[in-house]
Design an enzyme around this catalytic site. Structure first.
Site, PDB file in Angstrom:
ATOM      1  N   GLU A 152       0.756  -1.315  -0.085  1.00 60.37           N
ATOM      2  CA  GLU A 152      -0.031  -0.141   0.145  1.00 60.37           C
ATOM      3  C   GLU A 152       0.828   1.298  -0.116  1.00 60.37           C
ATOM      4  O   GLU A 152       0.740   2.142   0.729  1.00 60.37           O
ATOM      5  CB  GLU A 152      -1.044   0.001   1.230  1.00 60.37           C
ATOM      6  CG  GLU A 152      -1.880  -1.182   1.016  1.00 60.37           C
ATOM      7  CD  GLU A 152      -3.169  -0.959   1.953  1.00 60.37           C
ATOM      8  OE1 GLU A 152      -2.889  -0.218   3.313  1.00 60.37           O
ATOM      9  OE2 GLU A 152      -4.256  -1.537   2.056  1.00 60.37           O
ATOM     10  N   GLU A 309      -6.561  -7.684  -0.925  1.00 61.51           N
ATOM     11  CA  GLU A 309      -7.000  -7.775   0.656  1.00 61.51           C
ATOM     12  C   GLU A 309      -8.459  -7.493   0.751  1.00 61.51           C
ATOM     13  O   GLU A 309      -8.870  -6.620   0.316  1.00 61.51           O
ATOM     14  CB  GLU A 309      -6.185  -6.848   1.501  1.00 61.51           C
ATOM     15  CG  GLU A 309      -4.652  -7.033   1.712  1.00 61.51           C
ATOM     16  CD  GLU A 309      -4.097  -5.983   2.523  1.00 61.51           C
ATOM     17  OE1 GLU A 309      -4.683  -5.460   3.476  1.00 61.51           O
ATOM     18  OE2 GLU A 309      -2.843  -5.758   2.532  1.00 61.51           O
TER      19      GLU A 309
HETATM   20  C1  GLA Z   1      -4.355  -2.636   5.197  1.00 54.66           C
HETATM   21  C2  GLA Z   1      -2.746  -3.323   4.992  1.00 54.66           C
HETATM   22  C3  GLA Z   1      -2.708  -4.595   5.788  1.00 54.66           C
HETATM   23  C4  GLA Z   1      -3.595  -4.560   7.132  1.00 54.66           C
HETATM   24  C5  GLA Z   1      -4.890  -4.436   6.679  1.00 54.66           C
HETATM   25  C6  GLA Z   1      -5.925  -4.204   7.903  1.00 54.66           C
HETATM   26  O1  GLA Z   1      -5.005  -3.091   3.728  1.00 54.66           O
HETATM   27  O2  GLA Z   1      -2.319  -3.568   3.857  1.00 54.66           O
HETATM   28  O3  GLA Z   1      -1.405  -4.754   6.210  1.00 54.66           O
HETATM   29  O4  GLA Z   1      -2.999  -3.774   7.855  1.00 54.66           O
HETATM   30  O5  GLA Z   1      -4.916  -2.895   6.094  1.00 54.66           O
HETATM   31  O6  GLA Z   1      -7.147  -4.108   7.571  1.00 54.66           O
END
Ligand code: GLA
Length: 686
Positions: A152, A309
């Site tokens: 991210e 995710e």
């Molecule tokens: C983000 C991060 C993950 C985790 C999630 C939790 O998307 O990439 O590492 O912290 O949030 O929701």
């Protein structure tokens, strides 16, 4: 270019796996349970830098060798992370100058993650080191089918204002402008005595006494996105060199990341992947989900993408982390699939026992396998195996919506006519109207080829380049239907107002001029009235109205009260073979929906709401309300197609059964349920 998909059978299913948080005897159990759940792909090592390189240049790969071996033996593929989103504690101790600094000068500490300045040479060196070691060791490992660079980018640190970043910003400006005369002209430096005589006088646009030069702010946003992109490219190139044939991704946060211009990034990754989390406070967050998925697919140019995710149930970082209700995770998952994802992964495989995210949901909850979430996870794995033939089919979009990070940045700088007029609010409003009309939207860059769409919506494009304006004009003249919403076409790439009346860049596309913006006070409303034909129709707007003058366009809807009373509110301009609508107010949801219906009609595009045919009249197997009834308000309909096959996904987010007809066939989608219908002739229900 994002065209290389990992070597995988069927649809990818799995999650982020953090074995380093567990004793080794748990790993065997993990792998057994992964197989039970139908897991085919896991992300490993994303936050493992500290255990892989406990001291600079000292590596411990044994544990990762064993993890990858176990997974491979079980037939589970690996998306291997470069762990560069979380430098270990030694990094900041050795390189105190690499701490990120906020706009207001706060130096951010360690003890968390993402604590590095993207322009730091020390970070570049350390990240290169660990990436190279991983690529050398695992570049040809049979389990590794995808590389996952960092995590991210842009969150939580999108911009760094340290001295190193300021110097890198100056280098970036030199490369962009060559000379200071050009920079001074672009930034409008004659204002407030901001003319630069030396490059070294230029700083990062830190918090100052008052508003900082908007051209400088915009260039700093571009620089910051590029600085992060340079971090990604550095690692990608190492991986491409040492691990040829294995595609490289980094996880985006499509609609949710203001700091990174993903249109520029999308060209550089092999596989587009996205993270999507619902805002638990909203009960209609499936709209946000759909928008995020549509933007992700558009970044992938309509090709397959990976949901890197999402969550099985609650997250841990919102004020109230509401658990997903039974069936909600399945609806979310199949909505991503319907909108083009060819793989669905969760954060995270096993709920952690410590650290900041121990209260986050997982595929395997704290309570183990005798839990609702686990049962739903296993059931979804089985269902996806049965949907493997969806893979590779493409989503059929009905319309396009323009999306632009640069305009988002510019619109939300300080000292705008109304702080209430936000970028995402308008995009979301027009997106919701199209979703509820049964239309599927692609997103497009303002300068992209739009000729394949019958209707293009510009929800908000305050910053419009001359190239974008020319593109929209060509689209209309060539026969397209364009709908532009208020406060668009105002400034160029440096936030300089176009000469002459508003909306400078779009005057000749829309056939109107705007003499004055007439923003409303908080809570005020202005009425709108349809003035044509026998039909009596009233709408309303809040926050924003304009004093519109016709310059070739026809007035279709007028203001019935408010500061613009009696003036045109919505106009239509016939230009070449097409038509351009202008909506000069921030219309409420019902008015937005009605205006969308008008624009669709003028584009020859029937909506499901009209109760006549599906959104895609061109397609066989149109979806209609059963028995001439109302279109079910909370029914999501999306199509993927591949040659002769169509997959029509129907998701009922409502509380009562949704009854529709597909061709001759009646289909009842129970409340909360999802159906994926393979449509041939006649359609068959799974
Ligand atoms: C983000 C991060 C993950 C985790 C999630 C939790 O998307 O990439 O590492 O912290 O949030 O929701």
């Amino acid at each position: 270019m994002h065209s290389r998909w990992p070597r995988l059978e069927g649809l990818a299913y799995g999650g982020e796996y953090n074995p380093e948080q567990w004793p080794e005897d748990v790993w065997e159990q993990d792998v057994t349970l992964m197989r039970e759940a139908g897991v085919t792909l896991v992300s490993v090592g994303i936050f493992s830098w500290g255990v892989l390189e406990p001291r600079p240049g000292e590596y411990e790969f044994g544990w990762l060798d064993r993890v990858l071996g176990l997974l491979h033996d079980a037939g589970i593929a690996v998306d291997l992370g470069t762990p560069t989103a979380a430098p270990p504690p030694w990094f900041l101790r050795l390189h105190p100058g690499a701490h990120p600094v906020t706009r207001d000068g706060r130096v951010l500490g360690g003890g968390s993650r993402q604590a590095y300045c993207p322009s730091s040479p020390a970070y570049a060196q350390a990240a290169t080191g660990i990436t190279r070691q991983l690529a050398l060791r695992y570049g040809h490992h049979p389990a590794v089918v995808l590389w996952h660079v960092n995590n991210e980018y842009g969150a939580p640190v999108g911009e760094c204002y340290c001295e190193t970043s300021a110097a890198a910003f100056r280098d970036w400006l030199r490369a962009r402008y060559g000379d200071l005369a050009t920079l001074n002209e672009r930034w409008g430096a004659a204002f407030w005595s901001q003319r630069y005589a030396e490059w070294d006088e230029i700083d990062a646009p830190r918090t100052s006494t008052s508003v900082v030069n908007p051209g400088q702010r915009l260039d700093f946003a571009r620089f910051s996105s590029d600085a992060l992109l340079a971090c990604f490219l550095r690692e990608r190139d190492i991986l491409r060199e040492l691990s040829p044939g294995v595609p490289v991704t980094t996880n985006f946060m499509a609609t949710n990341c203001k700091s990174v211009d993903y249109w520029r990034w999308a060209r550089e990754v092999d596989v587009i992947s996205n993270d999507n989390y619902l805002i638990a406070e909203r009960t209609d967050s499936y709209l946000d989900l759909a928008m995020s998925a549509d933007l992700t697919r558009s970044l992938a140019d309509g090709g397959p993408w990976l949901l890197m995710e999402h969550s099985t149930s609650a997250v841990c970082w919102q004020p109230r982390n509401v658990a997903k209700r039974p069936g909600e995770m399945r609806r979310n998952s199949l909505a991503h699939l319907a909108r083009g994802a060819d793989g669905l992964l969760f954060f995270q495989w096993r709920a952690g026992r410590f650290g900041a995210e121990k209260h986050h949901s997982a595929m395997l909850p704290q309570g183990g396998t005798d839990t609702r979430v686990w049962r739903e996870v296993v059931a979804l794995g089985g269902e996806l195996a049965g949907l493997a033939d969806v893979r590779g089919s493409r989503v059929e979009a009905d319309i396009a919506m323009i999306w632009d990070w640069e305009s988002w940045w510019a619109q939300e700088l300080e000292w705008r006519p109304s702080m209430d007029l936000g970028y995402l609010e308008r995009v979301g409003a027009w997106y919701e109207a199209s979703w509820r009309a049964g239309l599927t939207a692609d997103f497009a860059h303002p300068e992209a080829d739009l000729s394949r769409y019958r209707l293009v919506i510009v929800p908000s494009l305050y910053l419009t380049t001359p190239e974008a304006a020319g593109n929209l004009r060509r689209y209309v003249a060539g026969g397209g239907t364009l709908l532009v919403s208020c406060f668009s076409g105002i400034v160029d790439a440096w936030d300089r107002v176009y000469p002459g009346s508003y909306p400078g860049a779009l005057r000749d596309v829309l056939g109107v001029t705007v003499e004055e913006w007439l923003p409303l006070r908080a809570g005020e409303q202005a009425g709108l009235a349809w003035e044509e034909g026998d039909a009596v129709w009233a709408g309303s707007a809040g926050c924003w109205t304009e004093s519109v003058k016709l310059a070739g366009a026809k007035s279709i809807v007028r203001y019935s009260d408010g500061p613009a009373a009696a003036g045109p509110a919505v106009t239509r301009y016939d230009l070449g073979d097409g038509r351009a609508w202008y909506v000069s107010a921030r219309t409420d949801a019902a008015t937005t929906a009605a205006l969308l219906a008008l624009a669709c009609e003028s584009a020859g595009l029937a909506t499901a709401l009209e109760n006549t045919a599906s959104a895609s009249t061109a397609l066989a197997n149109a979806v209609r309300p059963a028995g001439g009834g109302e279109w079910p308000r909370d029914l999501e309909v999306v199509r993927r197609a591949d040659g002769e096959r169509q997959f029509i996904t129907l998701i009922n987010h409502g509380e009562t059964s949704a009854d529709v007809a597909i061709g001759d066939r009646l289909v009842a989608v129970p409340a909360g349920d999802v159906m994926v219908i393979r449509a041939e002739s006649p359609p068959t229900v799974r």
